[in-house]
Write a protein that holds these residues in place. Sequence first.
Motif, PDB file in Angstrom:
ATOM      1  N   GLU A 181       0.968  -0.706   0.281  1.00 20.29           N
ATOM      2  CA  GLU A 181       0.103  -0.118   0.002  1.00 20.29           C
ATOM      3  C   GLU A 181       0.905   1.289  -0.405  1.00 20.29           C
ATOM      4  O   GLU A 181       0.182   2.045  -0.504  1.00 20.29           O
TER       5      GLU A 181
ATOM      6  N   GLU B 219       2.181   2.103  -3.309  1.00 22.94           N
ATOM      7  CA  GLU B 219       1.419   2.785  -3.896  1.00 22.94           C
ATOM      8  C   GLU B 219       1.053   3.861  -4.178  1.00 22.94           C
ATOM      9  O   GLU B 219       1.254   4.627  -5.273  1.00 22.94           O
ATOM     10  N   ARG B 220       1.237   4.465  -2.953  1.00 19.00           N
ATOM     11  CA  ARG B 220       1.130   5.637  -2.834  1.00 19.00           C
ATOM     12  C   ARG B 220       2.354   6.119  -3.309  1.00 19.00           C
ATOM     13  O   ARG B 220       1.828   7.703  -3.867  1.00 19.00           O
ATOM     14  N   GLU B 221       3.118   5.620  -2.793  1.00 17.27           N
ATOM     15  CA  GLU B 221       4.446   6.283  -3.719  1.00 17.27           C
ATOM     16  C   GLU B 221       5.051   6.426  -4.744  1.00 17.27           C
ATOM     17  O   GLU B 221       4.842   7.710  -5.407  1.00 17.27           O
TER      18      GLU B 221
ATOM     19  N   SER C  11       2.457   6.597  -6.759  1.00 19.28           N
ATOM     20  CA  SER C  11       1.289   7.669  -7.280  1.00 19.28           C
ATOM     21  C   SER C  11       2.015   9.636  -7.211  1.00 19.28           C
ATOM     22  O   SER C  11       1.729   9.972  -8.069  1.00 19.28           O
TER      23      SER C  11
END
Length: 298
Positions: A98, A101-103, A105
């Motif tokens: 998770e 994925e944020r990184e 994005s």
Amino acid sequence: MASKKFSDINLYELLGIDIDAEQNEIRKAYRKRALDCHPDKNPDNPQAAERFHELSKALEILTDESARSAYDKILKAKKAAELRNRQRDSKRQKLKEELEERERSAYHKLERSQPYSTVTKSDEELLQEQIDRLRKEGSQLLEEEQRAMREQLKRSHDEKLKLQQQRTQFDSAQHRIKIKWKAGPDQDYTEEQLLKYLKKYGDVVALVMNKKGRGRAMVELASREACDMVLAYEKGDAAKPLSFEWLTPPASEVKPNGSVCGSSSSRDYEDLVMRKMRQAEERKRIIEQMMKDEESAK
């Protein structure tokens, strides 16, 4: 090979060396492994050609300071990631995914908001740049190693060819062998007895017993292989041992100190001699069995 990325291959394991190996160790490991799978030695083995290409590329990358630095960075990052992944349980792994994925994005948003020239290249891209540079420049070290390898293969081929020519050109009349033994009342040899020992190794062209003195004879054998085997292995009866010596040795048999060699030092030639010995022993065994069968049938 085109489908493989060199960043996915452990080049150090491929060469069988440590990650901190020096250049001379890298070159030595390359020579040893690349010689075994050289395309000239394995013309019908595509896997050997592929492995040779991998080894050559490993030599190029690991002997170039910039390329090796870029490769080591990826290799160490992968090992660190593998270690971290082994230490995480499933819950922490999910949290990691998770977070990544944020990184990603956030990175893509940053990439779109900045000029292209300011975007940092990945380690994979940096390594590929180094590989492309080596391909364009050409590796002088790799060329030297492969040239030396071709010369070594050529020398080996020439030596085998020379040995074959020597055996083909062997003139038995020019290279007879002297036979000696300690003759006594009960320790003499007859011509028939000597032939029994000599024929195991091949055709006997001529055998001459010394009529002026006992314990001496001369033999002419049809082939060089037969001569070498007799000189190297035949001892006669243990109770009255035989000794053999060239009457006129072939030129290649004379050492600088004047002594005479019994056989070639070539590995291929030694294999041939041993094979002939086994064949001679098998012939001897068959003849003895036939004689026993004949006696029992009487």
